[in-house]
Design an enzyme around this catalytic site. Structure first.
Site, PDB file in Angstrom:
ATOM      1  N   MET A 290      51.280  47.808  50.308  1.00  0.00           N
ATOM      2  CA  MET A 290      50.107  48.793  50.616  1.00  0.00           C
ATOM      3  C   MET A 290      49.383  48.544  51.871  1.00  0.00           C
ATOM      4  O   MET A 290      48.979  49.563  52.474  1.00  0.00           O
ATOM      5  CB  MET A 290      49.419  49.015  49.145  1.00  0.00           C
ATOM      6  CG  MET A 290      48.435  50.101  49.156  1.00  0.00           C
ATOM      7  SD  MET A 290      49.512  51.696  49.426  1.00  0.00           S
ATOM      8  CE  MET A 290      49.643  52.312  47.913  1.00  0.00           C
TER       9      MET A 290
ATOM     10  N   PHE B 220      28.347  20.401  31.125  1.00  0.00           N
ATOM     11  CA  PHE B 220      29.559  20.216  31.481  1.00  0.00           C
ATOM     12  C   PHE B 220      30.546  21.711  30.996  1.00  0.00           C
ATOM     13  O   PHE B 220      30.027  22.016  29.869  1.00  0.00           O
ATOM     14  CB  PHE B 220      30.248  19.048  30.994  1.00  0.00           C
ATOM     15  CG  PHE B 220      31.713  19.248  31.162  1.00  0.00           C
ATOM     16  CD1 PHE B 220      32.336  19.083  32.568  1.00  0.00           C
ATOM     17  CD2 PHE B 220      32.695  19.267  30.044  1.00  0.00           C
ATOM     18  CE1 PHE B 220      33.651  19.148  32.752  1.00  0.00           C
ATOM     19  CE2 PHE B 220      34.133  19.486  30.361  1.00  0.00           C
ATOM     20  CZ  PHE B 220      34.641  19.483  31.620  1.00  0.00           C
ATOM     21  N   GLN B 221      30.782  22.211  31.972  1.00  0.00           N
ATOM     22  CA  GLN B 221      31.643  23.807  31.516  1.00  0.00           C
ATOM     23  C   GLN B 221      30.441  24.738  31.060  1.00  0.00           C
ATOM     24  O   GLN B 221      30.807  25.497  30.316  1.00  0.00           O
ATOM     25  CB  GLN B 221      32.749  23.482  30.534  1.00  0.00           C
ATOM     26  CG  GLN B 221      33.795  22.735  31.430  1.00  0.00           C
ATOM     27  CD  GLN B 221      35.089  22.639  30.733  1.00  0.00           C
ATOM     28  OE1 GLN B 221      35.197  22.901  29.462  1.00  0.00           O
ATOM     29  NE2 GLN B 221      36.115  22.770  31.360  1.00  0.00           N
TER      30      GLN B 221
ATOM     31  N   GLU C 237      43.875  32.368  31.576  1.00  0.00           N
ATOM     32  CA  GLU C 237      43.040  33.071  30.792  1.00  0.00           C
ATOM     33  C   GLU C 237      43.114  34.690  31.301  1.00  0.00           C
ATOM     34  O   GLU C 237      42.922  35.618  30.554  1.00  0.00           O
ATOM     35  CB  GLU C 237      41.379  32.602  30.694  1.00  0.00           C
ATOM     36  CG  GLU C 237      41.316  31.490  29.871  1.00  0.00           C
ATOM     37  CD  GLU C 237      41.565  30.101  30.790  1.00  0.00           C
ATOM     38  OE1 GLU C 237      42.134  30.278  31.851  1.00  0.00           O
ATOM     39  OE2 GLU C 237      41.144  28.976  30.241  1.00  0.00           O
TER      40      GLU C 237
HETATM   41  C1  TPP Z   1      43.582  40.854  43.169  1.00  0.00           C
HETATM   42  C2  TPP Z   1      43.799  41.692  44.421  1.00  0.00           C
HETATM   43  N1  TPP Z   1      43.755  41.508  45.356  1.00  0.00           N
HETATM   44  C3  TPP Z   1      43.847  41.963  46.476  1.00  0.00           C
HETATM   45  C4  TPP Z   1      44.147  43.279  46.250  1.00  0.00           C
HETATM   46  C5  TPP Z   1      44.269  44.240  47.662  1.00  0.00           C
HETATM   47  N2  TPP Z   1      45.970  44.783  47.552  1.00  0.00           N
HETATM   48  C6  TPP Z   1      46.064  46.105  47.131  1.00  0.00           C
HETATM   49  S1  TPP Z   1      47.499  46.555  47.273  1.00  0.00           S
HETATM   50  C7  TPP Z   1      48.149  44.963  47.855  1.00  0.00           C
HETATM   51  C8  TPP Z   1      49.407  44.683  48.250  1.00  0.00           C
HETATM   52  C9  TPP Z   1      50.158  44.312  47.052  1.00  0.00           C
HETATM   53  O1  TPP Z   1      51.336  43.879  47.214  1.00  0.00           O
HETATM   54  P1  TPP Z   1      52.380  43.823  46.345  1.00  0.00           P
HETATM   55  O2  TPP Z   1      52.125  43.395  44.887  1.00  0.00           O
HETATM   56  O3  TPP Z   1      53.603  42.946  46.771  1.00  0.00           O
HETATM   57  O4  TPP Z   1      52.850  45.285  46.281  1.00  0.00           O
HETATM   58  P2  TPP Z   1      53.647  46.326  47.373  1.00  0.00           P
HETATM   59  O5  TPP Z   1      52.550  47.045  47.787  1.00  0.00           O
HETATM   60  O6  TPP Z   1      54.104  45.377  48.340  1.00  0.00           O
HETATM   61  O7  TPP Z   1      54.652  47.298  46.468  1.00  0.00           O
HETATM   62  C10 TPP Z   1      47.007  44.230  47.786  1.00  0.00           C
HETATM   63  C11 TPP Z   1      46.614  42.979  48.793  1.00  0.00           C
HETATM   64  C12 TPP Z   1      43.982  43.585  45.107  1.00  0.00           C
HETATM   65  N3  TPP Z   1      44.423  45.060  44.834  1.00  0.00           N
HETATM   66  N4  TPP Z   1      43.853  43.057  44.075  1.00  0.00           N
END
Ligand code: TPP
Ligand code: MG
Length: 655
Positions: A561, A167-168, A105
Site C-alpha cells: 500500500m 520494577f515494571q 500481548e
Molecule cells: C502497525 C502499522 N505500521 C505501519 C502501518 C502503515 N502501513 C499501512 S499499509 C502498509 C503496508 C502493509 O504491507 P503488507 O502487510 O505487506 O500489505 P500489502 O499492502 O503489501 O498488501 C503500511 C506499512 C500500519 N498501518 N500499521
C-alpha cells in the site's frame, strides 16, 4: 474506592479538547460519588443484598475469576508476569474459563477483539504490569476506534509501590485514557466484583468500546467476602436511547420527497444487531445501500440493491451514488450526473477514508444521521436531521410505520442510473503492462503471463471455494482492500478488519479469536507479508492451542500500500518499502513456509496459477492451522482510488 476518569482529563488530550468526550460514560456525574456518608453506605448495603449474591471469603484474584465467570466469559487471552501471576493461579482453578496463552500481548488483545467481533460478546485479554500492559495498548486503541467491546485486565505493582518507579510500573490507567471508554484502578478488594460487572456492562452497551481494569498485586492477594451485584447502577450513563416517532415520521416524509435516496450504513448496524431490520427497511423502501468497511455484511453484498462499500477504495458506483459523477475538462470539473438527494447515514461516523474532502461529500443531499453516540452527531459532517438512537429500535419502528402506511415511491429512474453506473465501472482487474514488465515476471514467471497470480484472483477463488461463507480477517494494506472487494459478504461479523486504526499485525491473532468464538466456521486470515510478520509468533498459539485458523498470505515482498502511494505521489521512489533481501532479490524472503513448519503448522507456497486452486482446497480441508504463501506481483494498485482529502471527481478507476 475507584479512580474515575474525569471528563476534563479526557478532553485534555490534544484533538479531543474542543468536542465532548466520546461515548456515554462521561463527566463527574456519570458515576455514584466515591465518598458517601455513613448512613448512605448502610442503606445502600441493605438494598444491595437483595440485588446481589454474597460469596464465601476468597482472595481478590479468585473474586476476579468468579466475577468473569458470572459474566459468561468462556475464554481469556492472557500472558502472565510478576504482577498478574496471582490472577493466572486463580485461572488454573477455574472450571469454566479457557485461558489461551498468546505469544505476545498484542496478539492476545487482537485475539480478544477477533473473538468479540465474531461473537458480539466482549473479548477479554490480560497482561502483567509495565511492558505487558503497554503491549495491549494497540489492541485497545483498535477496539476504541472500531467500537469493539473489550475488557482488558492488567496486573499492577502493589499499591504502596505505585508512583515510586517500581520494577515494571507503568501508569496504564493514565496511558490509555484517550483510547478507552472507561477505566478502573482497583484500590479495594471489595470493589472487584462490582467493577467487573460494570466493566462488561460499559464495554457492551450503547456504543461498545474497550474498558481497562488495572489491579495492583496486593489487592489480588487480599481476602474478603465478595458481593456479586446482579445489576449495574451508573447514574449519568444512559445507553438506552430511542428515537421518537416525530423524528422517524420526518424520515419517512423525506423519503417520500426524495428522488435519489441512498442508505449509508456502518458498523453500528452490526453492533446494534440491526441487519435483519435493515434488510426489511430496504425491501420496503427500495433504497440502495452502501456500507462502510465496518458495515460490510450488514446488508448482503449479493443483493441487487447493494452498492458494496464506499470511500477511498470503495466501488465507483457507490461513490457516484452518494456524491455524483464528475468529469475533468482541463482545470474544470463538470458534473455528469447528480448523486443522492437524501442520505440516510445509519450507525456511521463520516470517517475521512469514506468522505475524502468532507464538504464535497454528498454535497447536495439532505443528511439524516442516526447514531447511538451523541458525540458523533455533527462531529465530521453536519446533519440536517440528527437523531440519537439505538439503530435497531429506529429501524424496527420505521418498518412498523411503513407497514401501516406503505410508501408510494418506486425510484425507478434512480435505479436505472445506478444500474448504468454499475455497468460502467464494475470492480475489475487485468494483467497490466506494469505487471508484465515487473521484476516478478522476470524472476519467477519466466515471462509467462498466463501463470501469474494477481492478488484479486486469489480472493475471488477463495470466495468461490468457501461459497462466500467464511469469516475473513485481514492485515492492513492492499490485501485488506482486495479482501473487502473480491469476497462478497452476506452476513454481519464476516469481515473482521482493523478499519479505524489500520493496525498491521491484526489479521492472524484476530483469526484465532474468531475461530475460538466460532469453531464451526472456516476462519481465514487474508494477510500481507508485512502485516503477517508483525504477529507471526501467534502460529505457536494456533498449533499449541489447536485453533485451526488459516493464514493466506498475499506475498508481494513489499509494503504494497505504501508502494502504491509512492508510485502515485512520489514518482515511485522507494522509501524503505521493500521487505525482501536486497542481496538476493530472486529469493522469497522471509521463508514463511519454513517458519510455519518450525511452529509445526503445515504450509505451502504457490507461485503459479495452475497450483492455486488445489493449494487453497488443501488449506480449507485442513483440520489444523494451515498457511498458504501466495507470491504475487507488487506492481498491482488497488482501484478505485480517491486520494486522501480529495473528492469523487478525482477518483481513479479502471475503465
Ligand atoms: C502497525 C502499522 N505500521 C505501519 C502501518 C502503515 N502501513 C499501512 S499499509 C502498509 C503496508 C502493509 O504491507 P503488507 O502487510 O505487506 O500489505 P500489502 O499492502 O503489501 O498488501 C503500511 C506499512 C500500519 N498501518 N500499521
Ligand atoms: Mg506486502
Amino acid at each position: 474506592m475507584i479512580r474515575i476518569k474525569r471528563k476534563s482529563k479526557m478532553n485534555g488530550s490534544g484533538a479531543n479538547r474542543s468536542r465532548p468526550a466520546r461515548g456515554h460514560v462521561r463527566g463527574p456525574d456519570r458515576h455514584p460519588p466515591t465518598r458517601m456518608s455513613k448512613t448512605t453506605v448502610e442503606t445502600k448495603k441493605a438494598a444491595s443484598s437483595e440485588r446481589a449474591e454474597v460469596g464465601p471469603t476468597m482472595q481478590g484474584s479468585d473474586i476476579l475469576v468468579a466475577a468473569l465467570e458470572r459474566e459468561g466469559v468462556d475464554t481469556i487471552f492472557a500472558y502472565p508476569g510478576g504482577a498478574s501471576m496471582e490472577l493466572h493461579q486463580a485461572l488454573t482453578r477455574s472450571k469454566r474459563i479457557r485461558t489461551v496463552l498468546p505469544r505476545h500481548e498484542q496478539g492476545g488483545a487482537f485475539a480478544a477483539e477477533g473473538y468479540a467481533r465474531a461473537s458480539g460478546r466482549a473479548g477479554v485479554c490480560m497482561a502483567t504490569s509495565g511492558p505487558g500492559a503497554t503491549n495491549l495498548v494497540t489492541g485497545m486503541a483498535d477496539a476504541y476506534l472500531d467500537s469493539i467491546p473489550l475488557v482488558a485486565i492488567t496486573g499492577q505493582v502493589p499499591q504502596h509501590m505505585i508512583g515510586k518507579g517500581a520494577f515494571q510500573e507503568t501508569d496504564i490507567f493514565g496511558l490509555t485514557l484517550p483510547i478507552v471508554k472507561h477505566s478502573y484502578l482497583v484500590t479495594d478488594v471489595n470493589d472487584i466484583a462490582r467493577i467487573v460487572k460494570e466493566a462488561f456492562y460499559i464495554a457492551q452497551t450503547g456504543r461498545p468500546g474497550p474498558v481497562i481494569v488495572d489491579i495492583p498485586k496486593n489487592v489480588q492477594q487480599q481476602r474478603t467476602q465478595p458481593v456479586f451485584p446482579r445489576e449495574v447502577h451508573l447514574p449519568g450513563y444512559d445507553p438506552d436511547r430511542k428515537a421518537d416517532d416525530v423524528a422517524l415520521n420526518e424520515i419517512i416524509g423525506l423519503i417520500e420527497k426524495a428522488e435519489r435516496p441512498v442508505l449509508y450504513c456502518g458498523g453500528g448496524i452490526i453492533t446494534g444487531n440491526a441487519s435483519e431490520e435493515l434488510r426489511k427497511f430496504v425491501e420496503a423502501t427500495q433504497i440502495p445501500v452502501t456500507t462502510t468497511i465496518m458495515g460490510v455484511g450488514a446488508f448482503p453484498e449479493t443483493h441487487p440493491l447493494s452498492l458494496r462499500w464506499l470511500g477511498m477504495h470503495g466501488t465507483a458506483y457507490a461513490n457516484w451514488a452518494v456524491s455524483g459523477e464528475f468529469r475533468k475538462e482541463g482545470d474544470k470539473t463538470v458534473k455528469v450526473a447528480a448523486g443522492a438527494d437524501l442520505l440516510l447515514a445509519f450507525g456511521v461516523r463520516f470517517d475521512d477514508r469514506v468522505t475524502g474532502k468532507v464538504d464535497k461529500f454528498c454535497e447536495t443531499g439532505t443528511i439524516v444521521h442516526i447514531d447511538i453516540d451523541a458525540s458523533e452527531i455533527n462531529k465530521n459532517k453536519p446533519a440536517n436531521l440528527p437523531i440519537v438512537s439505538d439503530i435497531r429500535y429506529a429501524l424496527t419502528r420505521l418498518n412498523e410505520l411503513i407497514r401501516k402506511r406503505p410508501l408510494q415511491k418506486k425510484f425507478t429512474a434512480w435505479h436505472q442510473q445506478i444500474a448504468a453506473w454499475k455497468a460502467k465501472a464494475p470492480l475489475r482487474y487485468r494483467v497490466t503492462e506494469e505487471v508484465l514488465k515487473s521484476q516478478h515476471m522476470l524472476d519467477h514467471m519466466g515471462g509467462d503471463a498466463s501463470e501469474v497470480i494477481l492478488p484479486q484472483m486469489v480472493i475471488e477463488l477463495l470466495y468461490e471455494l468457501t461459497q462466500g461463507d467464511a469469516i475473513i480477517t485481514t492485515g492492513v494494506g492492499q490485501h485488506q482492500m482486495w479482501a473487502g472487494q473480491w469476497y462478497q459478504y452476506k452476513h454481519p461479523r464476516q469481515l473482521l478488519t482493523s478499519a479505524g486504526l489500520g493496525a498491521m499485525g491484526y489479521g492472524y491473532p484476530a483469526a484465532l479469536g474468531a475461530k475460538v468464538a466460532c469453531p464451526e466456521k472456516q476462519v481465514i486470515d487474508v494477510d500481507g507479508d508485512g502485516s503477517f510478520l508483525m504477529n507471526v509468533q501467534e502460529l505457536a498459539t494456533a498449533h499449541i492451542e489447536k485453533i485451526a485458523a488459516k493464514a493466506l498470505i498475499l506475498n508481494n515482498q513489499h509494503l504494497g500500500m505504501v508502494v502504491q502511494w509512492e508510485d502515485r505521489f512520489y514518482k515511485g521512489n522507494r522509501g524503505h518499502t521493500y521487505l525482501g533481501d536486497p542481496e538476493k532479490m530472486k529469493q522469497i524472503y522471509p521463508d514463511f513456509v519454513a517458519m510455519a513448519k518450525s511452529f509445526n503448522v503445515p504450509a505451502e507456497r504457490v507461485m503459479f496459477k495452475k497450483d492455486l486452486r488445489a493449494a487453497l482446497q488443501r488449506m480449507l480441508d485442513s483440520e489444523e492451522p494451515y498457511l498458504v504463501d501466495v507470491i504475487t506481483p507488487y506492481t498491482e494498485h488497488v482501484l478505485p482510488f480517491i486520494p486522501a482529502g480529495r473528492t469523487v471527481a478525482d477518483m481513479i478507476y479502471q475503465e
